[in-house]
Design an enzyme around this catalytic site. Structure first.
Site, PDB file in Angstrom:
ATOM      1  N   GLU A 451      47.856  16.727   4.000  1.00  0.00           N
ATOM      2  CA  GLU A 451      49.121  16.030   3.807  1.00  0.00           C
ATOM      3  C   GLU A 451      50.096  17.121   3.987  1.00  0.00           C
ATOM      4  OE1 GLU A 451      51.568  14.211   0.074  1.00  0.00           O
ATOM      5  OE2 GLU A 451      49.266  13.814   0.059  1.00  0.00           O
ATOM      6  N   GLU A 456      60.549  15.117   0.117  1.00  0.00           N
ATOM      7  CA  GLU A 456      60.184  14.643  -1.243  1.00  0.00           C
ATOM      8  C   GLU A 456      61.313  14.762  -2.013  1.00  0.00           C
ATOM      9  OE1 GLU A 456      55.751  14.003  -2.798  1.00  0.00           O
ATOM     10  OE2 GLU A 456      56.420  16.075  -2.156  1.00  0.00           O
TER      11      GLU A 456
END
Length: 563
Positions: A451, A456
Site C-alpha cells: 500500500e 493522509e
C-alpha cells in the site's frame, strides 16, 4: 584703396544677410489643442471592454492615462481597454491632447463599466492574498515566482489553432528538458529572473519582474535592443517598473482539444507597460493553463508571429533550490497516462471508478465508523470538483456515511508520478486519504499486496499531512511514514504527489519534496497498483470523532498519473 575694399566687403555681407533671411523656413503657428472631448463605447456583454475615441482641435496625438497605471498613446485618438473589477464600477482617467511645438492640453474623465468575469482564486494563487466571495480583499499579500527549470517543458513552443488545428494545444515544436537553457552563458540570464505578483488592499493586482539586468530574447524579437544574434540570447534590457494585471476570459476554444489531458483554466493575464514573463516574445498577455499555490503553466501567442504559441512553467521555489532530479526521483515522468478532471457534473465515470460499499471487515480493518455509499449525498461531481462528503446520520446500522471509490481492474499501473489537487475536510475524526493498493490484493492479502498512501490527513491533527507505505515488514501502526505541515489544508487546494520508482518512493506537496522512502526487491512495490480515494471516520488512525461533527467534504480538482 582701403576705403574701396571696405565698401565691397560691406556690400557682400549685406547680400549674404539678405540671402540667409530668404532661406529661413516659415514656422507653423503653435496653437494649443482645444475643445478636448472623449466618446466611449462600453460593451454590454459583461466583458468590461471599452473603446475610447478622443477628439480635439489642432491635436496630432493623444495619450490616455488610466488609474491602474496603464498608459496608451494613439495618433488617431482611439484606444481599447478591458476593465476587470467585477460589478458596475466607475473609473477615472485622463487624456492629453498634444499639438505642434510640444504644446498640449488635458482633461480628466470618468467611465462606468460593468464586468461579470472573475477569477478570484487565480488572484489569490498568483499573489498569496485572500479574497472573500465578493472579491473584496481580506488579506493583501505578495508572492514571488521563478522559472520552473526542473520541469520538462519549462519552455516550449507549438502552433496556434489557425496554423495547425490538429495540434494547437501543446508544445509540438519544442519542449525543453529539465534545466535546459540554464547552463550555458548565452542563455543563463533566463533562469535567474524573479516575478512578483502583489495584491493591495484596494483589490489591485500588480506585477514586477526583476531580471538582474539582462533579458533572454527570442531570436526574432531582438530589434527592441538593436540586437541580431541569430539565436536566442541575453541582452541588457531594463524591466524595472510595475505593471497592472487584469484578468480576462480566454478567446481560445479549448473544446476543440481532443485529448482531455490538455486543458486551460480559461483565464488570461494582461500586463500594462509592456510587462512580460522572462522570455521576450513581444507580448504582454499570458493564458493560465494551470495554477496551484506553487506551480503555474502559461501559454502566450508570439507577438510577431500569430502562428506560434509559447509555453512557460513557473514555481515558487528558486531555481537554485530545484533538484536536478525533479524532486527526489532518478526518473522524470512527463507522459500523461491517466487523467480525471471531474469536469462533468454528476456521478464519477463508471468506466473508471468502482465503489466500495458498506462497512467492510471490522470497519475496513481499521475500526472505522462510517458506512460507504454511492449516494449523491456522499459523492458527486459539482462545479468542476469531485466531492466526497462524510456526514453524521444513522444509516444501515452506522452513525456516519461517506464514500470510497477505486480503479481496480479499470486503471492500474507500475511506477510513475501521481498528482492529486485537493482541499481536505475538517473536523475531529475525519480521515481523508488518496492512496494506492497492490492490484493482486485478492490473492495476496494485505499487507503482502503493498500500500502506498499518497496523502493522509486526520482532523485531530489539523494541517499535518502524512505519506506512508505498508508492506509485510512495516504495516498498520508500524508503517513507514513521513509527514509535513500544510497550513490551511482544509481551506485551500494543494497538489499532493508521489513519485514511485524502482528504488524510491518520494512524497511531495505543491511540488516540494517532504520525504523519501526506499524501494527494493524485498518489498511489494514492483507491480501494478490501482488508485483509491475516500473519507473515513474514526478508526485506529482517524481517532476520536467530535460529538459535534455534522459533515465535511474532501474536494478533488483532478488526479493525474504520469509515466
Amino acid at each position: 584703396m582701403k576705403e574701396v575694399k571696405l565698401v565691397i566687403v560691406s556690400f557682400l555681407a549685406l547680400i549674404l544677410a539678405v540671402g540667409c533671411q530668404e532661406e529661413d523656413p516659415i514656422l507653423d503657428a503653435i496653437i494649443v489643442p482645444s475643445n478636448l472631448s472623449v466618446a466611449t463605447e462600453v460593451s454590454m456583454d459583461g466583458s468590461g471592454i471599452v473603446m475610447f475615441t478622443a477628439n480635439a482641435d489642432n491635436a496630432i496625438t493623444y495619450t490616455f492615462r488610466f488609474n491602474d497605471g496603464d498608459v496608451q498613446v494613439s495618433p488617431n485618438g482611439t484606444v481599447t481597454k478591458r476593465f476587470t473589477r467585477v460589478g458596475l464600477n466607475t473609473y477615472d482617467y485622463s487624456v492629453v491632447a498634444s499639438g505642434t511645438g510640444g504644446v498640449s492640453s488635458s482633461a480628466s474623465f470618468q467611465v462606468s463599466v460593468e464586468s461579470d468575469f472573475s477569477d478570484f482564486q487565480a488572484t489569490e494563487l498568483l499573489s498569496g492574498g485572500d479574497l472573500n466571495d465578493e472579491g473584496e480583499v481580506v488579506s493583501p499579500a505578495s508572492k514571488t515566482w521563478y522559472l520552473a527549470a526542473v520541469e520538462p517543458g519549462h519552455l516550449g513552443v507549438g502552433a496556434t489553432f489557425a496554423f495547425l488545428p490538429d495540434q494547437f494545444w501543446f508544445p509540438a515544436f519544442f519542449s525543453a528538458s529539465p534545466f535546459e537553457r540554464c547552463e550555458d552563458d548565452i542563455s543563463s540570464c533566463f533562469c535567474d529572473d524573479e516575478f512578483t505578483f502583489s495584491l493591495n488592499a484596494a483589490g489591485d493586482l500588480t506585477y514586477e519582474q526583476d531580471n538582474k539586468g539582462a533579458t533572454f530574447f527570442n531570436a526574432n524579437h531582438q530589434d527592441v535592443v538593436g540586437g541580431n544574434a541569430g539565436e536566442d540570447a541575453c541582452f541588457d534590457f531594463d524591466t524595472s517598473g510595475v505593471s497592472s494585471v487584469s484578468l480576462a476570459p480566454t478567446t481560445v476554444d479549448w473544446t476543440q482539444v481532443p485529448d482531455p489531458a490538455f486543458s486551460s483554466r480559461g483565464t488570461v493575464m494582461n500586463f500594462t507597460n509592456d510587462g512580460f514573463m522572462g522570455y521576450y516574445i513581444s507580448t504582454s498577455s499570458y493564458e493560465i493553463l494551470e495554477i496551484t499555490n506553487n506551480f503555474m503553466h502559461v501559454r502566450a501567442i508570439d507577438g510577431n508571429d500569430p502562428n506560434l504559441a509559447w509555453y512557460l512553467k513557473f514555481s515558487t521555489t528558486p531555481v537554485d533550490q530545484q533538484g536536478n532530479d525533479g524532486g527526489g526521483s532518478e526518473d522524470s515522468f512527463d507522459t500523461l497516462v491517466f487523467s480525471q478532471e471531474f469536469d462533468v457534473d454528476g456521478a464519477p465515470d463508471p468506466a473508471i471508478w468502482n465503489y466500495d460499499l458498506g462497512t467492510g471487515n471490522n470497519g475496513w480493518g481499521n475500526g472505522e465508523s462510517q458506512y460507504y455509499t454511492d449516494r449523491p449525498e456522499n459523492i458527486r461531481i459539482e462545479d468542476g470538483v469531485l466531492k466526497i462528503t462524510a456526514q453524521a446520520e444513522s444509516f444501515s446500522g452506522s452513525d456516519y456515511t461517506s464514500s470510497r471509490i477505486q480503479t481496480y481492474q479499470k486503471f492500474e499501473f507500475q511506477y510513475g508520478r501521481v498528482d492529486a489537487r485537493a482541499k481536505l475536510p475538517t473536523g475531529g475524526g475525519t480521515w481523508p486519504a488518496i492512496w494506492m493498493l497492490g492490484a493482486d490484493f485478492e490473492t495476496n492479502i494485505w499487507p503482502a499486496a503493498g500500500e502506498i498512501d499518497i496523502m493522509e490527513h486526520v482532523g485531530n491533527q489539523q494541517d499535518q499531512i502524512f505519506g506512508s507505505t505498508h508492506d509485510p515488514f512495516n504495516s498498520g501502526g508500524d508503517a513507514r511514514s513521513v509527514e509535513t505541515t500544510v497550513e490551511g489544508a482544509s481551506d485551500d487546494f494543494h497538489v499532493y504527489s508521489v513519485i514511485w520508482t524502482e528504488t524510491n518512493i518520494t512524497f511531495l506537496v505543491d511540488d516540494v519534496e517532504f520525504g523519501t522512502l526506499t524501494n527494493d526487491t524485498n518489498r511489494p512495490f514492483d507491480k501494478d497498483f490501482f488508485l483509491i480515494m475516500n473519507v473515513a471516520m474514526g478508526g485506529n488512525f482517524g481517532g476520536n470523532i467530535d460529538p459535534a461533527f455534522t459533515s465535511s467534504t474532501m474536494e478533488v480538482d483532478y488526479i493525474r498519473v504520469y509515466q
